[in-house]
Write a protein that holds these residues in place. Structure first.
Motif, PDB file in Angstrom:
ATOM      1  N   THR A 211      33.296  16.902  -3.503  1.00 23.25           N
ATOM      2  CA  THR A 211      32.302  16.489  -2.516  1.00 23.25           C
ATOM      3  C   THR A 211      32.277  17.473  -1.357  1.00 23.25           C
ATOM      4  N   HIS A 212      31.139  17.596  -0.697  1.00 26.23           N
ATOM      5  CA  HIS A 212      31.038  18.487   0.455  1.00 26.23           C
ATOM      6  C   HIS A 212      31.723  17.918   1.696  1.00 26.23           C
ATOM      7  N   VAL A 213      32.134  16.674   1.654  1.00 26.45           N
ATOM      8  CA  VAL A 213      32.874  16.118   2.787  1.00 26.45           C
ATOM      9  C   VAL A 213      34.174  16.892   2.992  1.00 26.45           C
ATOM     10  N   GLY A 214      34.860  17.191   1.888  1.00 25.87           N
ATOM     11  CA  GLY A 214      36.080  17.980   1.974  1.00 25.87           C
ATOM     12  C   GLY A 214      35.819  19.378   2.489  1.00 25.87           C
ATOM     13  N   MET A 215      34.709  19.960   2.070  1.00 24.01           N
ATOM     14  CA  MET A 215      34.340  21.294   2.534  1.00 24.01           C
ATOM     15  C   MET A 215      34.146  21.300   4.047  1.00 24.01           C
ATOM     16  N   ILE A 216      33.415  20.343   4.556  1.00 18.12           N
ATOM     17  CA  ILE A 216      33.148  20.275   5.996  1.00 18.12           C
ATOM     18  C   ILE A 216      34.443  20.059   6.771  1.00 18.12           C
ATOM     19  N   ALA A 217      35.299  19.162   6.258  1.00 19.08           N
ATOM     20  CA  ALA A 217      36.564  18.887   6.928  1.00 19.08           C
ATOM     21  C   ALA A 217      37.445  20.134   6.966  1.00 19.08           C
ATOM     22  N   GLY A 218      37.531  20.839   5.844  1.00 17.21           N
ATOM     23  CA  GLY A 218      38.354  22.042   5.788  1.00 17.21           C
ATOM     24  C   GLY A 218      37.843  23.132   6.713  1.00 17.21           C
ATOM     25  N   PHE A 219      36.542  23.370   6.685  1.00 14.26           N
ATOM     26  CA  PHE A 219      35.954  24.363   7.577  1.00 14.26           C
ATOM     27  C   PHE A 219      36.194  23.988   9.041  1.00 14.26           C
ATOM     28  N   SER A 220      36.053  22.707   9.356  1.00 16.17           N
ATOM     29  CA  SER A 220      36.221  22.244  10.734  1.00 16.17           C
ATOM     30  C   SER A 220      37.630  22.493  11.232  1.00 16.17           C
ATOM     31  N   GLY A 228      38.837  27.356  18.177  1.00 16.10           N
ATOM     32  CA  GLY A 228      38.509  26.259  19.080  1.00 16.10           C
ATOM     33  C   GLY A 228      37.059  25.861  19.051  1.00 16.10           C
ATOM     34  N   LYS A 229      36.300  26.385  18.082  1.00 15.72           N
ATOM     35  CA  LYS A 229      34.866  26.110  18.046  1.00 15.72           C
ATOM     36  C   LYS A 229      34.578  24.871  17.199  1.00 15.72           C
ATOM     37  N   PHE A 230      33.595  24.109  17.649  1.00 14.64           N
ATOM     38  CA  PHE A 230      33.181  22.921  16.912  1.00 14.64           C
ATOM     39  C   PHE A 230      32.195  23.331  15.827  1.00 14.64           C
ATOM     40  N   LEU A 231      32.533  22.983  14.602  1.00 13.76           N
ATOM     41  CA  LEU A 231      31.792  23.502  13.460  1.00 13.76           C
ATOM     42  C   LEU A 231      30.379  22.944  13.339  1.00 13.76           C
ATOM     43  N   TRP A 232      30.108  21.808  13.999  1.00  9.68           N
ATOM     44  CA  TRP A 232      28.764  21.256  13.832  1.00  9.68           C
ATOM     45  C   TRP A 232      27.689  22.214  14.366  1.00  9.68           C
ATOM     46  N   GLU A 233      28.095  23.141  15.242  1.00  5.31           N
ATOM     47  CA  GLU A 233      27.120  24.113  15.727  1.00  5.31           C
ATOM     48  C   GLU A 233      26.750  25.124  14.640  1.00  5.31           C
ATOM     49  N   TRP A 234      27.602  25.262  13.645  1.00  9.22           N
ATOM     50  CA  TRP A 234      27.260  26.119  12.499  1.00  9.22           C
ATOM     51  C   TRP A 234      26.246  25.409  11.619  1.00  9.22           C
ATOM     52  N   PHE A 235      26.596  24.217  11.182  1.00  8.75           N
ATOM     53  CA  PHE A 235      25.726  23.507  10.256  1.00  8.75           C
ATOM     54  C   PHE A 235      24.591  22.763  10.948  1.00  8.75           C
ATOM     55  N   THR A 236      24.718  22.535  12.234  1.00  4.60           N
ATOM     56  CA  THR A 236      23.776  21.797  13.085  1.00  4.60           C
ATOM     57  C   THR A 236      23.759  20.305  12.728  1.00  4.60           C
ATOM     58  N   ILE A 237      23.385  19.499  13.713  1.00  2.06           N
ATOM     59  CA  ILE A 237      23.281  18.057  13.483  1.00  2.06           C
ATOM     60  C   ILE A 237      21.857  17.664  13.098  1.00  2.06           C
ATOM     61  N   ASN A 238      20.995  18.667  12.972  1.00  2.00           N
ATOM     62  CA  ASN A 238      19.626  18.411  12.529  1.00  2.00           C
ATOM     63  C   ASN A 238      19.654  17.989  11.065  1.00  2.00           C
ATOM     64  N   PRO A 239      19.266  16.758  10.747  1.00  2.00           N
ATOM     65  CA  PRO A 239      19.363  16.282   9.351  1.00  2.00           C
ATOM     66  C   PRO A 239      18.488  17.056   8.383  1.00  2.00           C
ATOM     67  N   GLU A 241      18.026  20.427   8.544  1.00  6.81           N
ATOM     68  CA  GLU A 241      18.639  21.725   8.301  1.00  6.81           C
ATOM     69  C   GLU A 241      20.030  21.626   7.689  1.00  6.81           C
ATOM     70  N   PHE A 242      20.704  20.520   7.947  1.00  4.80           N
ATOM     71  CA  PHE A 242      22.108  20.380   7.571  1.00  4.80           C
ATOM     72  C   PHE A 242      22.379  20.632   6.089  1.00  4.80           C
ATOM     73  N   PRO A 243      21.670  19.986   5.164  1.00  6.42           N
ATOM     74  CA  PRO A 243      21.977  20.199   3.734  1.00  6.42           C
ATOM     75  C   PRO A 243      21.797  21.652   3.300  1.00  6.42           C
ATOM     76  N   GLY A 244      20.743  22.279   3.802  1.00  8.61           N
ATOM     77  CA  GLY A 244      20.487  23.659   3.419  1.00  8.61           C
ATOM     78  C   GLY A 244      21.579  24.599   3.893  1.00  8.61           C
ATOM     79  N   ARG A 245      22.104  24.357   5.083  1.00  6.70           N
ATOM     80  CA  ARG A 245      23.169  25.209   5.618  1.00  6.70           C
ATOM     81  C   ARG A 245      24.475  25.017   4.851  1.00  6.70           C
ATOM     82  N   ILE A 246      24.723  23.779   4.443  1.00 10.00           N
ATOM     83  CA  ILE A 246      25.914  23.510   3.641  1.00 10.00           C
ATOM     84  C   ILE A 246      25.841  24.288   2.325  1.00 10.00           C
ATOM     85  N   LEU A 247      24.715  24.190   1.643  1.00  8.39           N
ATOM     86  CA  LEU A 247      24.566  24.862   0.354  1.00  8.39           C
ATOM     87  C   LEU A 247      24.552  26.378   0.501  1.00  8.39           C
ATOM     88  N   HIS A 248      24.022  26.880   1.604  1.00  8.76           N
ATOM     89  CA  HIS A 248      23.974  28.321   1.841  1.00  8.76           C
ATOM     90  C   HIS A 248      25.380  28.917   1.868  1.00  8.76           C
TER      91      HIS A 248
END
Length: 345
Positions: A211-220, A228-239, A241-248
């Motif tokens: 699952t991508h949940v593990g991917m997000i947790a590991g990257f975070s 010290g950076k918060f990873l949500w700024e990479w993937f964004t909280i925009n619903p 854009e979020f899936p596309g950035r994960i797959l990218h």
């Protein structure tokens, strides 16, 4: 009649001598011009100084419009004007103004006498060499910059390298360790016209696993620990854009691009035991990461290999003695120098 003949002989001889002198002068100019830089690495390029690491490495400030500042890149020029480039991406434990490939690894010594250019960008801890969706804020302060690594490496840096180091934008290989293993695959997947070959060493290259949940947790965790950076700024909280950035950023999701782009893919992980000349980092936490981290990485690497081969990508799976340290990565680059030179040498 004799005077006329003598005059003709004089004119012919005079003209011949003038032509010979001109040819010698031209030949001298063309022969002398490149002689000062015959090996392609004894002079500093614009924006560069000699790096303290030696091995003919230059520390170059390269302007990035995407970042609105200069980006430091360590570059070892080819020995004789070769047009192939090897990009080397760091792990998360790298200083803001440093490249561990240049400072710690043996790669510059390995390729010192080869006719390819090593390209080692500095910094990027916890940023995964990606284009972020927003400014990289951390828990200490508000960030001032939006990381745009993919834009820099794929669109801005190649022009500089071509102009000043003679590197063909379409004749490159890329290798990454730990954090840099994932972007080595994703960058080559999205830019196969730039990267003919990719080497992913000791990275969670199937970060999603089930699952991508593990991917997000590991990257975070990696991003917070090392930058010290918060990873949500990479993937964004925009619903949207979020899936596309994960797959990218997911190498498995991009296997078809690696396959269709004809990228020669090599992956490596260690067996969690010290190899020849290798030692444990020396303190408990680092020892645990170097052992158990590499064990988990091997599972991820095997998973990526299986999924990629199932999709028709001929992955070269390499495995050997080694912890999660620079010693085995240096051995790998030496052992597989022939593969790199075959692709871009």
């Amino acid at each position: 009649m004799r005077l006329k003949h003598s005059s003709h002989s004089f004119n012919t001889s005079h003209i011949r001598n003038m032509l010979l002198a001109l040819l010698v002068a031209v030949a001298t100019i063309f022969a002398a011009a490149p002689a000062a830089h015959a090996d392609g690495r004894d002079w500093l390029r614009p924006g560069c100084t000699w790096a303290p690491q030696g091995h003919w490495i230059q520390a170059c400030e390269v302007w990035s419009p995407a970042h609105n500042r200069n980006m430091l890149v360590f570059i070892q020029a080819a020995t004789n004007g070769g047009n192939g480039g090897l990009y080397l991406l760091d792990g998360a434990q790298v200083g803001e103004r440093d490249s561990n490939w240049a400072s710690v690894s043996t790669a510059p010594a390995t390729f010192e006498n080869d006719n390819i250019t090593l390209v080692m960008p500095a910094g990027g801890a916890g940023e995964f060499y990606a284009d972020w969706g927003g400014v990289a804020n951390d828990f200490m302060s508000s960030g001032q910059e939006r990381p745009m690594w993919e834009t820099f490496l794929a669109y801005e840096l190649p022009g500089y390298l071509q102009q000043h180091f003679g590197v063909d934008p379409h004749r490159n290989a890329i290798a990454g360790v730990s954090m840099g293993a994932i972007p080595a695959l994703t960058l080559s997947a999205h830019h196969p016209d730039q990267f003919r070959q990719a080497h992913a060493l000791s990275g969670f290259i199937d970060p999603a696993m089930a699952t991508h949940v593990g991917m997000i947790a590991g990257f975070s965790i990696a991003s917070l620990l090392h930058s010290g950076k918060f990873l949500w700024e990479w993937f964004t909280i925009n619903p949207l854009e979020f899936p596309g950035r994960i797959l990218h950023a997911d190498p498995v999701a991009n296997v078809h691009k690696l396959r269709d782009g004809g990228v020669d893919v090599h992956v490596w992980s260690g067996n969690s035991h010290p190899g020849a000349g290798e030692s444990y980092p020396g303190w408990l936490g680092a020892d645990a990461i170097s052992i158990h981290g590499e064990t988990l990485i091997t599972l991820s690497t095997n998973s990526f290999t299986d999924k990629a081969r199932h999709q028709g990508l001929n992955v070269h799976r390499h495995y050997g003695a080694g912890l999660h340290t620079w010693q085995p990565w240096g051995r790998y680059m030496a052992d597989h120098k022939g593969d790199v030179l075959w692709a871009i040498g």
